[in-house]
Design an enzyme around this catalytic site. Structure first.
Site, PDB file in Angstrom:
ATOM      1  N   GLY A   1       7.463   4.276   1.222  1.00 12.38           N
ATOM      2  CA  GLY A   1       7.928   5.482   1.905  1.00 12.38           C
ATOM      3  C   GLY A   1       9.440   5.576   1.871  1.00 12.38           C
ATOM      4  O   GLY A   1      10.119   4.669   1.374  1.00 12.38           O
TER       5      GLY A   1
ATOM      6  N   ILE B   1       0.818  -1.217   0.000  1.00 11.83           N
ATOM      7  CA  ILE B   1       0.000   0.000   0.000  1.00 11.83           C
ATOM      8  C   ILE B   1       0.845   1.257   0.000  1.00 11.83           C
ATOM      9  O   ILE B   1       0.313   2.354  -0.016  1.00 11.83           O
ATOM     10  CB  ILE B   1      -0.964   0.035   1.201  1.00 11.83           C
TER      11      ILE B   1
ATOM     12  N   LYS C   1       5.563  -2.128   7.953  1.00 15.24           N
ATOM     13  CA  LYS C   1       6.605  -1.362   7.257  1.00 15.24           C
ATOM     14  C   LYS C   1       7.931  -2.107   7.343  1.00 15.24           C
ATOM     15  O   LYS C   1       8.434  -2.367   8.443  1.00 15.24           O
ATOM     16  CB  LYS C   1       6.718   0.023   7.910  1.00 15.24           C
TER      17      LYS C   1
ATOM     18  N   VAL D   1       5.559  -0.533   2.452  1.00 12.87           N
ATOM     19  CA  VAL D   1       4.490  -0.747   3.432  1.00 12.87           C
ATOM     20  C   VAL D   1       3.451  -1.703   2.852  1.00 12.87           C
ATOM     21  O   VAL D   1       3.055  -1.576   1.690  1.00 12.87           O
ATOM     22  CB  VAL D   1       3.806   0.594   3.780  1.00 12.87           C
TER      23      VAL D   1
ATOM     24  N   ASP E   1      11.009  14.899   8.919  1.00 12.90           N
ATOM     25  CA  ASP E   1      10.457  14.705   7.580  1.00 12.90           C
ATOM     26  C   ASP E   1       8.950  14.916   7.599  1.00 12.90           C
ATOM     27  O   ASP E   1       8.184  14.033   7.231  1.00 12.90           O
ATOM     28  CB  ASP E   1      10.824  13.317   7.055  1.00 12.90           C
TER      29      ASP E   1
END
Ligand SMILES: *[C@@H]1O[C@H](CO)[C@@H](O)[C@H](O)[C@H]1NC(C)=O
Ligand SMILES: *[C@@H]1O[C@H](CO)[C@@H](O)[C@H](O)[C@H]1NC(C)=O
Ligand SMILES: *[C@@H]1O[C@H](CO)[C@@H](O)[C@H](O)[C@H]1NC(C)=O
Ligand SMILES: *[C@@H]1O[C@H](CO)[C@@H](O)[C@H](O)[C@H]1NC(C)=O
Ligand SMILES: *[C@@H]1O[C@H](CO)[C@@H](O)[C@H](O)[C@H]1NC(C)=O
Ligand SMILES: *[C@@H]1O[C@H](CO)[C@@H](O)[C@H](O)[C@H]1NC(C)=O
Length: 793
Positions: free
Chosen positions: A490, A487, A509, A495, A620
């Site tokens: 990153g 899905i 993750k 993930v 971030d």
């Protein structure tokens, strides 16, 4: 007139010249003091200088302006204001007739009418009985005595901190390199098991186990000191441009320091650096000097007890405080009523943890903190006949501006089937409603349906209670059906969606490039899992097997914020979680929801920065890392992960970490990165929430012009041309009603401008940002944000 002129020279002459004058007279500077120089009295213009002339020692008046009492002290030479860092006789100052001598027996003797006032026993053998001051500020006598071994309220750079203690001048607080203590026993801050070792002149406090704390101005070699003040706070100061500036502190919230207020009293802060104590309703002051309070009407327990709700009040002391789990508010209340010893009240938390803290026997160390993670109230027991009403309010408003689920998260009962669980949940929700004063029956009926559905969709029944669970790789594979449902992709890794045995839906993750061994990873993950906030994605577990580093998070159904904000049709080029619903099917976020998202994110970052032991920088912050839960409750993801890579580049924190467009200007320089870098990124996101465009895109095209700077442009539109409409998201511009939305949008835009100031020190702290958005502090007119530097990675 003429008389005072005549007196002036006389006044200057007695009893001793101010030390500033003495410093000027270089002839009286000595580099060592021995029996042949004895005696040395306060009246002599004499100071002992370190070879590098950074430190000086000698007599100083107890009070800055002429005083009849003196201490023999060490101070930073030539710095104004005068900064005493150590005194031999802080507790027992001497008068002008006293003198310091080195006796024939080799003892340092601060002679005040025959009594030795030198605080510790300083003796040295034969010809080594010489007092001198070293370059680092250590006043040494002979081979074995040195002032570094007997600190007062201050540590200097390079001074060893373990095995010694700091005491505040008033003697109430101490620091033993592991924790801050009130009255020698009551710890209110700890270094997390990593005792302080020493400080260096660049601003790093080294701790045990290789840990360290960096000051906000880390990097420059300037005069520094770590001082335990009379208010119980430990602060690191550095000296530049003619003044001492605080660059780190142990307690950002002074009221959490123990002992500032006495029994039954509540500490309040004026938001700046001062605190005061008040009595709760139903109580009156009993010992004004000690800020103690007593009940006005004794309670005959339990028959005639009632409870007053004090929002945001926490009593943290009391030896018999007991933490319990309660299914709901009434459960907690009945635990208090049936407690064996006197229960003075209880605290209940609406964040879903079911935390119920009974206050047995006494109410101690109370404070009021409408903080960033608060769904907490104190319920104070008073007599039925008490007429005082609680004036500690505001929780209801907060609950309205936060996500609704926080009011309603229940604690799961251990053994029960789904039906009883649902009933318990619904009752809890109702109880929560009742006491937050929002309930009446028809509303309840409507909410019943809503909450039932919400509880089901969110799987609230299955919330775990403990720390992170360790999963095996096999379990993870089974949950994700062999990593089949990706899905997102990153910056930290891919993930996958999955479902655990207990039906919880999770986001898994798989991390890339993680430094350190298993134990280290486990330690970091435990810290991340301990960070609980409504607006942080919850970490449920992890897996560290066969070199894999996997984190198991709660699944946040609505995907990331960027999918809702930016609908250019062009795929986003930045890494982020990919949503599942096609963009054009996504609802448009209205102003209320946008405001709530902004506030939730601000509160969560503030929580990371201010409530956690070390400053946890996110580094971030961008729309891709803001996930939207049910009801568009925002949840920040990827927090704490920067730490997993910290070892590689702790000081310079490589440029790759951030994302272009959201990185604060200081990333481009070698400056130390502080929490203010997150504030900048948040400001950019805030502006995007308002405008609905990426900061580096405009009207669908990528603008790479050197002159183009989104915040500067937005500032001109909003504050120079006074056309705030021009920067609003075109999708919902039509829904913008000046009368309804002006304040909201104005607050968001002004706050963003403050966050986007190029100099970190001009940006507000994240806690302040949250308050600015809430509207609880006034927002001054911002200055125009400019760039002097932009990273080009
Ligand atoms: C201390 O001062 C007194 C006079 O005030 C003097 O008699 C005594 O000898 C001094 N003691 C030392 C150790 O110098
Ligand atoms: C000090 O004493 C030591 C021995 O106790 C001796 O070696 C040294 O020469 C002496 N120094 C002076 C300056 O008298
Ligand atoms: C400090 O501790 C002592 C006992 O160690 C106790 O008697 C005293 O009441 C305490 N003071 C305060 C202010 O708590
Ligand atoms: C109350 O204070 C204690 C001690 O500082 C802290 O552990 C606890 O989390 C606080 N409770 C709430 C609800 O903030
Ligand atoms: C706390 O509990 C202990 C034993 O459980 C008891 O001896 C003590 O008196 C209690 N203190 C207060 C203040 O209630
Ligand atoms: C509540 O009232 C008391 C007494 O009037 C006052 O001292 C205190 O500051 C008030 N508290 C709040 C939160 O306003």
């Amino acid at each position: 007139m003429s008389l005072s002129l005549l007196l002036l020279p006389l006044l200057l002459a007695i009893p001793a010249p101010p030390p500033a004058l003495a410093q000027a007279a270089a002839a009286n500077n000595i580099s060592s003091f021995s029996s042949s120089d004895s005696p040395w009295g306060p009246g002599q213009d004499r100071i002992l200088l370190s070879p590098n002339a950074v430190f000086a020692a000698g007599f100083q008046p107890l009070l800055p302006n002429a005083s009849a009492l003196f201490t023999f002290s060490v101070w930073y030479h030539g710095l104004s204001p005068l900064t005493v860092v150590w005194s031999a006789n802080a507790g027992s100052p001497v008068n002008a007739s006293a003198s310091l001598v080195v006796t024939r027996g080799g003892q340092l003797f601060l002679n005040s009418s025959g009594v030795n006032r030198w605080g510790t026993n300083a003796t040295a053998a034969g010809n080594s009985s010489v007092l001198s001051l070293r370059d680092d500020g250590d006043l040494v006598f002979g081979a074995s005595w040195g002032s570094f071994r007997f600190p007062g309220d201050t540590f200097l750079p390079s001074q060893p901190m373990n095995e010694t203690k700091l005491f505040s001048k008033n003697g109430r607080f101490s620091f033993d390199s592991a924790s801050l203590l009130f009255n020698g026993t009551e710890a209110y801050w700890t270094a997390g098991g990593n005792n302080f070792l020493n400080l260096d002149d660049k601003g790093m406090i080294s701790q045990e186990n290789g840990q360290s704390i960096l000051s906000a101005d880390f990097g420059d070699a300037v005069p520094r000191r770590l001082t335990l003040a009379d208010d119980g706070n430990l602060r690191l100061f550095s000296y530049s441009q003619g003044q001492w500036t605080m660059v780190w502190q142990a307690m950002p919230e002074l009221c959490k320091i123990h002992g500032l207020c006495g029994r039954n009293s509540i500490c309040m802060s004026d938001g700046a650096n001062a605190t005061y104590c008040v009595c709760p309703p139903g109580f009156r002051s009993s010992a004004p000097g000690n800020y103690e309070c007593e009940r006005k009407i004794p309670v005959a327990r339990p028959q005639s007890a009632k409870f007053l709700r004090l929002d945001f009040v926490n009593f943290t002391g009391g030896l018999n405080q007991t933490n319990q789990q309660a299914t709901n508010y009434s459960d907690c209340l009945s635990k208090c009523l049936s407690a064996s010893s006197n229960c003075e009240g209880f605290m209940f938390n609406y964040d879903g943890t079911g935390r119920c803290v009974l206050q047995l026997g006494q109410l101690l160390y109370g404070y009021w903190s409408p903080g960033t993670d608060t769904a907490n109230a104190m319920f104070l027991m008073v007599d039925q006949s008490e007429t005082d009403e609680s004036n500690f309010t505001g929780l209801t408003t907060v609950l309205e501006t936060t996500c609704p689920i926080n009011v309603t998260l229940p604690f799961p009962p251990d053994e029960s089937n789904a039906t009883t669980r649902n009933i318990v949940i619904i009752c809890t929700l109702f109880a929560a409603e009742l006491i937050t004063g929002m309930a009446f029956f028809s509303a309840f009926l409507k909410k019943y349906i809503k909450y039932r559905n919400m509880a089901q969709t969110l799987g609230l029944e299955l919330l775990p209670a403990g720390g992170p669970k360790r999963f095996t790789l096999a379990e993870i594979k089974a949950a994700t059906k062999g990593f089949s449902d990706q899905i997102g992709r990153g910056g930290f890794g891919d993930v996958y969606k999955g479902e655990l045995n207990d039906k919880r839906v999770v986001a898994v993750k798989c991390l890339k490039n993680v430094a350190g061994g298993d134990a280290e990873f486990w330690a970091e993950v435990t810290i991340i899992a301990r960070m609980h906030h409504l607006n942080l994605v919850r970490l449920w577990g992890f897996c560290a097997e066969k070199g894999q580093r996997i984190l198991v998070y709660e699944y946040v159904p609505n995907g990331s914020l960027d999918k809702f904000l930016f609908r250019s049709g062009r795929p986003a080029e930045l890494g982020g979680e990919t949503g599942e619903v096609a963009d054009n099917q996504k609802p448009t976020l209205d102003w209320g929801v946008r405001y709530r998202i902004a506030l939730g994110v601000a509160r969560a970052i503030a929580y990371l920065h201010e409530e956690c032991l070390e400053w946890v920088l996110h580094c971030d912050i961008k729309p891709e890392n803001i996930l939207l839960g049910d009801d568009f409750c925002p949840k920040i993801s990827d927090f704490g992960l920067a730490k997993l890579r910290k070892k590689e580049d702790m000081v310079s924190m490589s440029r790759i970490r951030g994302t272009r467009g959201y990185m604060a200007p200081e990333w481009a320089k070698t400056d130390q990165i502080t929490p203010k870098a997150d504030v900048y990124s948040f400001g950019m996101v805030l502006l995007e929430i308002v405008s609905g465009v990426r900061n580096f895109e405009m009207q669908g095209s990528l603008l790479d012009s050197e002159d183009w700077y989104f915040p500067g442009w937005a500032f001109d539109k909003a504050f120079k041309e006074m056309k705030v409409e021009d920067i609003l998201d075109r999708q919902i511009k039509h829904a913008y009603d000046d009368r309804v939305h002006f304040k909201l949008v104005d607050r968001m835009v002004k706050t963003a401008m403050w966050c986007l100031q190029d100099r970190p020190e001009l940006r507000p702290s994240m806690g302040k940002v949250a308050k600015m958005l809430e509207g609880t502090v006034e927002i001054m007119e911002p200055r125009k944000p400019t760039i002097f530097y932009l990273g080009d990675d």
